[in-house]
Design an enzyme around this catalytic site. Structure first.
Site, PDB file in Angstrom:
ATOM      1  N   SER A   7      19.527 -38.497 -16.901  1.00 34.85           N
ATOM      2  CA  SER A   7      20.668 -37.594 -17.018  1.00 34.85           C
ATOM      3  C   SER A   7      21.192 -37.312 -15.628  1.00 34.85           C
ATOM      4  O   SER A   7      20.416 -37.159 -14.671  1.00 34.85           O
ATOM      5  CB  SER A   7      20.257 -36.288 -17.700  1.00 34.85           C
ATOM      6  OG  SER A   7      21.257 -35.293 -17.544  1.00 34.85           O
ATOM      7  N   HIS A  59      13.198 -36.138 -46.721  1.00 30.45           N
ATOM      8  CA  HIS A  59      14.260 -35.124 -46.608  1.00 30.45           C
ATOM      9  C   HIS A  59      14.118 -34.323 -45.312  1.00 30.45           C
ATOM     10  O   HIS A  59      14.560 -33.178 -45.229  1.00 30.45           O
ATOM     11  CB  HIS A  59      14.256 -34.177 -47.813  1.00 30.45           C
ATOM     12  CG  HIS A  59      14.280 -34.873 -49.132  1.00 30.45           C
ATOM     13  ND1 HIS A  59      15.440 -35.366 -49.696  1.00 30.45           N
ATOM     14  CD2 HIS A  59      13.272 -35.193 -49.980  1.00 30.45           C
ATOM     15  CE1 HIS A  59      15.152 -35.947 -50.843  1.00 30.45           C
ATOM     16  NE2 HIS A  59      13.845 -35.869 -51.046  1.00 30.45           N
TER      17      HIS A  59
END
Length: 460
Positions: free
Chosen positions: A299, A173
């Site tokens: 980037s 989770h």
């Protein structure tokens, strides 16, 4: 000016052409033409072997006919297309792709008048098409996709063995759970991929073909030669193409076998999409570092970035592939009554789905090659979450008969950060044998990995 791949409408033939090139022999229009020629030629030779027919083909002619598909090239594909669209060699335009193949073969017969009528004898186009498509799909999967999947599986298994004992915090989770090993997590994917690969190979081996005429009754064949066992002939012919025989069909081979292959591919892809997501998260958590090429740009504005682009690209392509495979599996198994042509254009997109699969596999493999475990970060994260030994503590206390064991650890750790010192203070207060206290004090997050390493050894 000749326009190259940069002008392609589809990225499969443009940007990603270097990845999809191995599939061109199985997924292109020229490949479909070649496969049709193979079916028609082999069928013609099988007819010549029947005592009932007057067709005679000597060994030289047989060799030349087989050469039509074995050496089928771009010039041959151009002739077939011209027969379909504009006419060629005395034949008018057919506006029918299978009929164009029939005429292409006729043009190469030594005695077209005598031998020509036996090309496509008693067949419907779907007799040729269903076999041709499977003659392309089978090697596309077994010779191109399966090796790429197996290479990925083997790489995962090798990495799992290399890192079998490297402790790592597991998350369920998204939250800190219990320790595991990086190798064991990779081994899970290797095992899953092996199982789905086995299913894919089995479904591909079971591809089937039909050769039963316009509505699946062998009516034309029986009308011409009622004493020939055409059902046995069909079974023998289809099996000679390394396909299983589909004895009951309409004009259309029902294509449940194709759907099974597509679904098996989806199973493979789902495992790898899951891998892509986890590897992306491990990179994000800095559990994995990435090798960066000095010349590459991560980037356009942030020079420091090294992005997990291979896993992202793999995820995107496999998602697209699965959407296409789901559509194909649903569509090809339906037909209006005995036949409609809507599946003809749909089946031409099988190659696109396979191409997205192949790109996804190659990109996942490239991503795995670039990552390396960051042991220091993994250990720091384990040490920063000592509460993960809580499971072990409460389980040992349960063994000792402590009915409040779970609640005791819950009060210590739930909603707050507990340190190893907090745990050890608790251990010192417990009314347990000294040997049990020592057992508890020996617990560490990095050492609480169960059979993580040994489980990797179960990989075959």
């Amino acid at each position: 000016m000749t326009r190259g791949p940069l002008y392609a409408v589809s990225p499969l033939d443009g940007r990603y052409a270097r990845y999809t090139e191995p599939l061109t022999d199985y997924a292109s229009e020229a490949a479909l033409m070649r496969a049709r020629v193979e079916v028609e030629v082999e069928y013609l030779l099988a007819l010549a072997d029947l005592d009932a027919t007057p067709l005679a083909l000597d060994s030289g002619t047989r060799s030349e006919l087989r050469g039509l598909y074995r050496s089928f090239d771009a010039d041959d594909a151009d002739v077939v297309k011209r027969l379909e669209t504009e006419g060629y060699g005395g034949y008018a335009a057919t506006n029918h792709d299978v009929k164009a193949v029939e005429y292409f073969i006729r043009l190469h017969l030594p005695d077209e008048d005598a031998q020509g009528p036996w090309v496509h004898f008693g067949l419907t186009s779907e007799d040729v098409n269903n076999l041709a498509h499977r003659l392309l799909l089978k090697p596309a999967v077994t010779d191109v996709l399966v090796p790429a999947i197996r290479e990925l599986r083997d790489d995962l298994a090798d990495d799992a063995r290399q890192h079998r004992d490297r402790p790592m915090l597991a998350r369920t989770h998204g939250q800190p759970a219990t320790p595991t090993t990086y190798g064991k997590e990779l081994a899970v994917y290797a095992a899953r991929l092996g199982r789905t690969l086995g299913r894919l190979e089995a479904e591909t081996a079971a591809l089937s073909g039909k050769l039963a005429g316009a509505s699946g009754t062998y009516a034309a064949h029986r009308a011409a030669y009622p004493d020939v066992d055409w059902r046995a002939f069909s079974e023998s012919f289809v099996e000679s193409l390394d396909l299983e025989h589909a004895g009951l069909s309409t004009q259309v081979n029902p294509c449940d076998d194709l759907a099974a292959v597509f679904d098996a591919l989806r199973g493979v892809n789902n495992v790898l999409r899951d891998l892509d997501l986890d590897m992306w998260l491990y990179v994000s958590d800095r559990y994995l570092g990435q090798e960066a090429a000095a010349s590459e740009t991560g980037s356009s504005t942030m020079p420091h970035k090294v992005n997990p682009i291979d896993f992202e690209n793999s995820e995107g392509n496999l998602t697209k592939a699965n959407a296409d495979l789901t559509f194909l599996a649903d569509y090809v198994t339906t037909s209006r009554l005995q036949r409609d042509l809507s599946d003809s254009t749909v089946k031409r997109n099988v190659g696109a789905a396979l191409s997205h699969c192949l790109i996804g596999y190659r990109k996942a493999a490239a991503g795995l090659e670039k990552v390396t475990p960051n042991e220091a970060v993994m250990r720091e994260d384990l040490e920063a979450n000592p509460e993960v030994i809580g499971e072990a503590v409460q389980t040992i206390l349960r063994r000792e008969g402590d009915t409040d064991a779970y609640e005791r650890i819950k009060d210590l750790t739930r909603g707050q950060r507990a340190t190893l010192s907090d745990f050890r203070a608790l251990f010192d207060e417990l009314d347990v044998d000294e040997s049990v206290r020592e057992e508890l004090h020996a617990l560490t997050p990095a050492g609480y990995t169960g059979f993580g390493g040994e489980l990797v050894d179960e990989l075959k």
